[in-house]
Design a protein around this motif. Structure first.
Motif, short mmCIF file in Angstrom:
data_model
loop_
_atom_site.label_atom_id
_atom_site.label_comp_id
_atom_site.label_asym_id
_atom_site.label_seq_id
_atom_site.Cartn_x
_atom_site.Cartn_y
_atom_site.Cartn_z
N LYS A 228 -2.78 -4.17 4.85
CA LYS A 228 -2.60 -2.59 5.19
C LYS A 228 -1.77 -2.21 6.03
O LYS A 228 -1.54 -3.11 7.61
CB LYS A 228 -4.32 -1.95 5.48
N SER B 123 -9.52 1.48 -3.95
CA SER B 123 -8.61 -0.08 -3.35
C SER B 123 -9.09 -1.34 -3.32
O SER B 123 -10.43 -1.45 -2.66
CB SER B 123 -8.50 0.66 -2.36
N GLU C 285 -8.57 -4.73 -2.51
CA GLU C 285 -7.83 -6.25 -1.45
C GLU C 285 -7.65 -7.62 -3.22
O GLU C 285 -8.47 -7.69 -2.97
CB GLU C 285 -7.97 -6.91 -0.36
N MET D 151 -0.31 4.14 5.70
CA MET D 151 -0.74 3.80 4.47
C MET D 151 -1.28 5.18 4.14
O MET D 151 -2.12 5.19 4.99
CB MET D 151 -1.38 2.65 3.58
N TRP E 159 0.63 -1.32 0.05
CA TRP E 159 0.02 0.05 0.14
C TRP E 159 0.98 1.08 -0.18
O TRP E 159 2.09 0.73 0.70
CB TRP E 159 -0.36 0.04 1.06
#
Length: 420
Positions: free
Chosen positions: A51, A65, A67, A55, A17
């Motif tokens: 994370k 964003s 994952e 970040m 990140w």
């Protein structure tokens, strides 16, 4: 210049990140994301990384964003539905993991590799340093280099942060220059320069860098040899050591009696650099270009660094400070720069010229966008011209793909076994 359409979709696959306040790599990634957003493109950032506390909140940048998982075909569905026009891989490891999946699901998407710095160059120098010798050409031809150069050749374009590394790829590894693009840090020259205190208003020395980055930690250890030599001549001076994620072995070095002060995380790198009179960056190995030294130029703080630290940063300009390599040379350079106001001011002037000439974000961004457009307009021919890349994408060369499939299958079988 003909841009991509305004509704174009850009997928970025990050190694981590983005942490622009922790590392130069994080700042560089954020500048790329902002460049893409300025074109009115839809930008999606994805990463398999966990994370972190530092970040950036990408939602504040109007960037989605996501994952994603390693070795999992759920990514195939995700990227197929997103159907991006361009995919940017953050470091070669992400191209290894996801490049073949992108190619299968979205064959018409342009694939760009952002190398950040050449991992194989840094690794070769680190290996040589551990063996107390100068890097040899043979050190470069490692397994790591074979993986990294293969990723560059498989990509439609690779972003190279240092002109030294451009030459290394072209001359030593024989990479076609049509496949690489020089992109140093893109600075916003329209913003006001952070207030620069005068020579007399500043005191002490500073160094800064993410402690998880091996060259930075090694430089702190090197400073333990250098600092007593400086302190002997300037007994009132302090060395302030900043950086994110300091381990206990780093904080244990803090010593108020000797002025060797490990401060840890800096909320504002510009502020701590602007308060110091000289920045010290005695890097004994590494690659790319150094964010701490660019930031020092921005706030008008002259620096003392090594030949490796200064590499690829100034072109035909002299260094805005002093370049030295041995402990004695670095200490004497630091003392001279700290005490000589005329040389100190001259270094500030040189820094301004370097930033204006080599790091103008508007010019660099437009050059990159032009390069992307040119390749996209002739993507099929561009790929045909890169036979080595096509060969590396042939099924006989896809060990990373088959390994990923094997890991995924093994995981699925274990999950089924656990259920029963």
């Amino acid at each position: 210049m003909q841009n991509l359409e305004k509704n174009s979709v850009i997928l970025v696959i990050g190694y981590v990140w983005p942490e622009p306040k922790s590392s130069a790599a994080g700042s560089h990634m954020l500048s790329l994301l902002r460049l893409f957003k300025k074109q009115n493109w839809t930008v999606v950032f994805s990463t398999p990384a966990q994370k972190t506390e530092h970040m950036i909140n990408l939602a504040d940048e109007d960037i989605e964003s996501v994952e994603i998982l390693l070795n999992d075909s759920s990514f195939d569905k995700f990227v197929s539905e997103l159907n991006p026009d361009l995919v940017l891989f953050d470091r070669f490891m992400m191209e290894e993991q996801f490049g073949w999946r992108v190619e299968q699901a979205c064959p018409n998407a342009m694939r760009i590799l952002d190398t950040e710095d050449l991992q194989c160059l840094r690794g070769a120098r680190q290996h040589a340093h551990k063996n107390n010798r100068t890097m040899a050409k043979e050190d470069l031809f490692s397994d790591l280099a074979k993986r990294e150069i293969a990723a560059i050749l498989r990509s439609d374009l690779s972003l190279i942060i240092s002109d030294f590394e451009m030459e290394l790829l072209s001359e030593t590894f024989k990479v076609d220059r049509e496949l690489i693009h020089h992109l140093p840090f893109m600075l916003d020259t329209r913003q006001d320069t952070p207030s620069s205190k005068s020579f007399s208003e500043r005191k002490n020395f500073v160094t800064i860098g993410n402690f998880r980055h091996a060259p930075n930690w090694d430089s702190v250890l090197f400073l333990q040899e250098i600092w007593p030599l400086i302190r002997k001549e300037i007994p009132e001076a302090e060395l302030h050591i900043f950086g994110s994620y300091p381990p206990k072995k780093a904080t244990a070095l803090n010593n108020t009696k000797t002025g060797f002060l490990v401060k840890g995380w800096a909320e504002d790198a510009f502020e701590v650099l602007a308060n110091a009179r000289v920045c010290l960056a005695p890097l004994r190995f590494g690659a790319g270009i150094k964010g701490k030294l660019i930031d020092s130029m921005v706030v008008g703080t002259p620096s003392v660094t090594t030949a490796i630290g200064a590499e690829g940063m100034t072109g035909h300009f002299s260094w805005p400070g002093i370049v030295a390599n041995t402990p004695q040379e670095i200490a004497q350079a630091a003392i001279r720069l700290y005490q000589n106001e005329e040389q100190w001011v001259d270094s500030q002037t040189t820094a301004k010229d370097i930033l204006a000439s080599r790091y103008n974000g508007d010019i660099l961004g437009e050059s990159l966008l032009n390069r992307i457009t040119k390749i996209q307009e002739n993507l099929d021919q561009h790929r045909k011209n890169n036979f080595t890349g096509a060969m590396l994408r042939h099924h006989t060369m896809k060990s990373t793909q088959f390994m990923s499939r094997w890991i995924e299958t093994k995981t699925q079988l274990k999950q089924l076994s656990d259920k029963h």
